[in-house]
Design an enzyme around this catalytic site. Sequence first.
Site, mmCIF file in Angstrom:
data_model
loop_
_atom_site.group_PDB
_atom_site.id
_atom_site.type_symbol
_atom_site.label_atom_id
_atom_site.label_comp_id
_atom_site.label_asym_id
_atom_site.label_seq_id
_atom_site.Cartn_x
_atom_site.Cartn_y
_atom_site.Cartn_z
ATOM 1 N N HIS A 167 -4.308 4.845 -8.340
ATOM 2 C CA HIS A 167 -4.262 6.076 -7.817
ATOM 3 C C HIS A 167 -3.896 7.187 -8.568
ATOM 4 O O HIS A 167 -4.361 8.237 -8.573
ATOM 5 C CB HIS A 167 -3.302 6.071 -6.477
ATOM 6 N N LYS B 296 -3.990 0.321 10.961
ATOM 7 C CA LYS B 296 -3.354 -0.281 9.812
ATOM 8 C C LYS B 296 -2.032 -0.725 10.195
ATOM 9 O O LYS B 296 -1.235 -0.256 10.731
ATOM 10 C CB LYS B 296 -3.618 0.559 8.716
ATOM 11 N N ARG C 246 -12.352 0.594 -8.417
ATOM 12 C CA ARG C 246 -11.592 -0.441 -9.293
ATOM 13 C C ARG C 246 -12.833 -1.356 -9.734
ATOM 14 O O ARG C 246 -12.890 -1.663 -11.049
ATOM 15 C CB ARG C 246 -10.699 -1.274 -8.362
ATOM 16 N N SER D 208 -2.512 -2.029 -4.087
ATOM 17 C CA SER D 208 -1.228 -1.919 -3.209
ATOM 18 C C SER D 208 -0.871 -3.331 -2.789
ATOM 19 O O SER D 208 0.189 -3.768 -2.821
ATOM 20 C CB SER D 208 -1.437 -0.716 -2.387
#
Length: 164
Positions: free
Chosen positions: A18, A42, A96, A134
């Site tokens: 990030h 979430k 990514r 994460s």
Amino acid sequence: MNKVAIYPGTFDPITYGHIDVIKKSLKLFDKIVVAVSDVSNKNYLFNSNERIDIVNKALFKDLKLNRKKILVVSFSSLTTDLCKKYKSNVILRGLRAVSDFEYEFQLAGMNRKLNNNIETIFLMSDVENQIISSKFVKEIVKLNGDIKKFTTKSTIKSLKEKYE
């Protein structure tokens, strides 16, 4: 004219991936709004206030980035509404790997349908940070692994406190 970009994400927690995107975007825009999602569907490790605090500490305490160029906010609206609020027509997204692209491509298309004045810009983190997620950082710290290569000192401290 100030060019503002919105960088939305969960940042649960923020990683060097990030941070690469934020640093690269600072070269392209006058101001970056790091928008910490607070959508209730979430399952977050940290609540939105904790995540905002973690992001602020990582960016401004650990890395000493320019507070005048970065604003960290929480949001639970559409990202396109956030763009309107901060007078931005750019959404930043990090990529990514190729596996991220399909989802990000669909998301960019939906945002474009919601507001055709908004462009999504994809930035890749540096090669050494492209594998970081994460989710993996949380799994590693939960199993007492070393995450120094993945995130900042203050973020590591917050993670360790959460799992104690």
